[in-house]
Scaffold this motif. Structure first.
Motif, PDB file in Angstrom:
ATOM      1  N   THR A 107      10.512   7.656   1.209  1.00 32.14           N
ATOM      2  CA  THR A 107      10.192   8.185   0.177  1.00 32.14           C
ATOM      3  C   THR A 107      11.598   8.021  -1.034  1.00 32.14           C
ATOM      4  OG1 THR A 107       8.600   9.171   1.729  1.00 32.14           O
ATOM      5  CG2 THR A 107       9.126  10.094  -0.854  1.00 32.14           C
ATOM      6  N   GLN A 111       9.958   4.129  -2.718  1.00 31.66           N
ATOM      7  CA  GLN A 111       8.380   4.435  -3.163  1.00 31.66           C
ATOM      8  C   GLN A 111       8.898   5.417  -3.920  1.00 31.66           C
ATOM      9  OE1 GLN A 111       8.135   4.396   0.489  1.00 31.66           O
ATOM     10  NE2 GLN A 111       7.310   2.776   0.065  1.00 31.66           N
ATOM     11  N   LEU A 133       4.433  -1.480  -3.029  1.00 32.28           N
ATOM     12  CA  LEU A 133       4.007  -0.604  -2.638  1.00 32.28           C
ATOM     13  C   LEU A 133       3.458  -0.094  -1.820  1.00 32.28           C
ATOM     14  CD1 LEU A 133       5.066   3.403  -4.368  1.00 32.28           C
ATOM     15  CD2 LEU A 133       2.573   2.444  -5.592  1.00 32.28           C
ATOM     16  N   ASN A 137       4.309   1.491   2.007  1.00 31.70           N
ATOM     17  CA  ASN A 137       3.947   2.717   2.013  1.00 31.70           C
ATOM     18  C   ASN A 137       3.365   2.618   3.640  1.00 31.70           C
ATOM     19  OD1 ASN A 137       3.266   5.094   1.072  1.00 31.70           O
ATOM     20  ND2 ASN A 137       1.289   4.777   1.403  1.00 31.70           N
TER      21      ASN A 137
END
Length: 162
Positions: A107, A111, A133, A137
């Motif tokens: 994260t 991200q 992305l 993810n």
């Protein structure tokens, strides 16, 4: 699989730790549902938003998702660390803690930086960032899902033994 770990958990007669465990499992399962929604619906649909409206949409999306995700992730982290400190050498907590570290690391270092780049790009460059992305993810999606399965198994075994 989980039964052997549960015998040594030292939760017996300590309902406070059961509450911590239930909170941890609940927040993890909420995050499992959210990450699948983001992975299958939200992130792929970023590519369908035109350049003219993308920045405003992304800003609103990020703000609203953060209102939901941040408290859940923080509660999940806090309860997970409490459980880790309670029983750090149990295999279930070793995996759970390492998986949380992977999720938080992904994260923070993957991200979030991609999200920060999205409003700065347009056209093909933005589409490439959106593909990154979505692809990156999957790491969080898989680790949250594995943790969810593991924790549900643990909770069911604890309930069976009570």
């Amino acid at each position: 699989m989980v039964a052997g770990w549960v015998k040594d958990m030292a939760f017996a007669g300590n309902d406070g730790w059961i509450v911590v465990l239930v909170l941890h499992v609940a927040t993890t399962l909420l995050m499992v549902g959210l990450i699948w929604l983001v992975q299958i619906v939200h992130y792929p649909l970023f590519a369908r938003i035109g350049d003219s409206g993308f920045c405003d949409y992304h800003k609103r999306h990020t703000r609203r998702m953060t209102l939901i995700v941040a408290p859940l992730m923080l509660l999940e982290l806090a309860t997970g660390l409490l459980l880790w400190f309670r029983m750090p050498l149990q295999p279930v907590w070793l995996f759970n803690t390492m998986a949380m570290a992977v999720i938080w690391g992904s994260t923070a270092f993957w991200q979030v930086p991609l999200h920060k780049q999205l409003p700065l790009a347009d056209g093909a460059a933005r589409l490439a960032l959106i593909r990154q992305l979505v692809a990156s993810n999957w790491l969080r999606t898989v680790f949250w899902s594995l943790r969810g399965l593991l924790l549900v198994g643990l909770l069911l075994e604890l309930l069976r033994q009570r």
